[in-house]
Scaffold this motif. Structure first.
Motif, PDB file in Angstrom:
ATOM      1  N   THR A 198       0.830  -1.212   0.000  1.00  0.00           N
ATOM      2  CA  THR A 198       0.000   0.000   0.000  1.00  0.00           C
ATOM      3  C   THR A 198       0.866   1.264   0.000  1.00  0.00           C
ATOM      4  OG1 THR A 198      -1.655  -1.218   1.258  1.00  0.00           O
ATOM      5  CG2 THR A 198      -1.841   1.190   1.269  1.00  0.00           C
TER       6      THR A 198
ATOM      7  N   GLU B 242       0.182   7.867  10.022  1.00  0.00           N
ATOM      8  CA  GLU B 242       1.242   8.792   9.598  1.00  0.00           C
ATOM      9  C   GLU B 242       2.420   8.783  10.573  1.00  0.00           C
ATOM     10  OE1 GLU B 242      -1.511  11.802   6.894  1.00  0.00           O
ATOM     11  OE2 GLU B 242      -0.835  12.481   8.856  1.00  0.00           O
TER      12      GLU B 242
ATOM     13  N   LYS C 228       3.135   6.257  12.963  1.00  0.00           N
ATOM     14  CA  LYS C 228       3.738   4.935  13.220  1.00  0.00           C
ATOM     15  C   LYS C 228       4.226   4.261  11.939  1.00  0.00           C
ATOM     16  CE  LYS C 228       3.198   2.819  16.841  1.00  0.00           C
ATOM     17  NZ  LYS C 228       4.086   2.626  18.021  1.00  0.00           N
TER      18      LYS C 228
ATOM     19  N   GLY D 284       4.163   5.909   8.644  1.00  0.00           N
ATOM     20  CA  GLY D 284       4.820   6.877   7.758  1.00  0.00           C
ATOM     21  C   GLY D 284       4.130   7.044   6.413  1.00  0.00           C
ATOM     22  N   LEU D 285       3.021   6.339   6.182  1.00  0.00           N
ATOM     23  CA  LEU D 285       2.268   6.517   4.938  1.00  0.00           C
ATOM     24  C   LEU D 285       1.269   7.655   5.103  1.00  0.00           C
ATOM     25  CD1 LEU D 285       1.490   2.814   3.873  1.00  0.00           C
ATOM     26  CD2 LEU D 285       3.155   4.394   2.853  1.00  0.00           C
TER      27      LEU D 285
ATOM     28  N   TYR E 139      -0.077  -4.341  10.811  1.00  0.00           N
ATOM     29  CA  TYR E 139       0.784  -3.840   9.724  1.00  0.00           C
ATOM     30  C   TYR E 139       2.247  -3.902  10.144  1.00  0.00           C
ATOM     31  CZ  TYR E 139       2.557  -0.838   6.000  1.00  0.00           C
ATOM     32  OH  TYR E 139       3.264  -0.352   4.925  1.00  0.00           O
TER      33      TYR E 139
END
Lengths: 250, 250
Positions: free
Chosen positions: B40, B63, B65, B67-68, B167
């Motif tokens: 993803t 965002e 934990k 970073g996306l 994740y």
């Protein structure tokens, strides 16, 4: 003229600001074309206050016209949490009047470290945010002296429209852009005296908008706080029944 | 007990809601692992009111934990503007208590048409949003009867934490999750009677938060609107000097 506030004087400059931007139109169009050529997969924005509202305008514009998602990332993601962002294929746009905020510069750097191409939409080019960006797009609003920023907000929205026109190679949007200085002059020449009186009795109010106008509602509520000391809150027309109506009934 | 409101009764169920979610932990963890395996590139969320605040919690969590980037997309992008979204490589998470909102179902479908894998974090599974999703994650809060939703909000935040734990395969976060029912019982057992009196004199207030707690501030302000008819507005601690302080000084 002696009774004109600094804020009103700066608002009166808006048509000239837009005209200056149109003289530099190629800079914005080229930035938009570049986003397209790079195969940008998504965008992130960062900003504070008024400039963040301009970023909200950019977000709705890109999502509705281009179809790419735009995430507003809080500077704290870099400055408080120290996150390692993963932004390969993303573009990061920082919106700032002064370019001087260390937390915006830090988030921009974190986005760059994470693989994003960074563009700063700036009024003051010679600034930390400007120095840290891959590309700087000037807002060309001239010195912003009033505490409540006005002309740079409009300038950032015009820059956003021009970037998207470049991305889409949208001739219709270009024609519309070129009509903006005259439209702004016309709007400024109208009689707005009816707008004030209904607010005099209020001590609390909602600025309602939706889509692109959500950004304008957000900025209007901030201006009413800053200049009238009214507790104004922006609210999406779609969310009115979640909360606000409960109060407005009273 | 006869003086207990429906809302208070539902809040009292929260520890049991979380315990039920922990019994179904693998469902959330697997959804998180899947986001990772799919490579993803970014996420989008959609939601309304309380559920949208849970989506804000998810956003900050991912965002900071993972970073996306996470973009909240307004349903109007699909329902008013009819945009063609371009979301290849993105995951779309819809947060909803009832799953019954046609505009959320429409945005979810637009995201799916645009190439996103869709996950619905839902309390009522047998619903239009549930039927339209690639994957449904149950919130397991049971029937939510009070007008101001409470237990489903907490349930969506717990689901968010578990998805991110999956994740990242984060053992520490898993241990923390397992302590939540006891922590919630402890919080509910405390004396909160001091929290009310300072609000009695207010007719307007700010709920201040930052980062993950921005979502809680947003939800607190909505609850104060809905249940106390107070004009409460959520505000980032970082934005306090843009507007709110001008009013609070009075």
């Amino acid at each position: 003229m002696s009774r004109t506030t600094l804020m009103a004087a700066e608002i009166a400059e808006i048509p000239d600001v837009i005209a200056r931007q149109l003289d530099a139109l190629d800079t914005y169009l080229e930035a938009g074309r570049r986003l397209h050529q790079d195969g940008t997969r998504g965008l992130v924005t960062c900003g504070r206050g008024t400039s963040d509202h301009a970023a909200t305008f950019f977000k709705y514009l890109v999502e509705t016209k281009v179809g790419l998602p735009v995430a507003s990332i809080g500077p704290s993601v870099a400055t408080v949490y120290g996150s390692k962002l993963r932004l390969a294929g993303f573009a990061c746009l920082t919106f700032s009047q002064s370019g001087g905020s260390p937390d915006l510069a830090a988030l921009q750097q974190a986005a760059r470290d994470g693989g994003a191409r960074t563009t700063a939409v700036l009024n003051v080019l010679d600034s930390p945010v400007g120095e840290g960006a891959d590309l700087v797009l000037p807002v060309l609003a001239g010195p912003e002296r009033a505490v409540a920023a006005t002309k740079s907000f409009v300038g950032m929205m015009v820059a956003s429209l021009a970037i998207v026109a470049g991305y889409l190679n949208d001739g219709e949007l270009l024609v519309a852009l070129k009509s903006l200085p005259d439209l702004a002059r016309d709007a400024l020449g109208r009689n707005w005296s009816h707008a004030g009186p209904p607010l005099v009795r209020a001590n609390s109010l909602y600025c309602v908008g939706r889509g692109l106008n959500m950004a304008v509602a957000a900025e209007a509520s901030l201006k009413l706080k800053e200049t009238c000391h009214l507790h104004a809150e922006a609210c999406s027309a779609a969310e009115l029944f979640h909360g606000p109506v409960a109060i407005a009934d009273e």
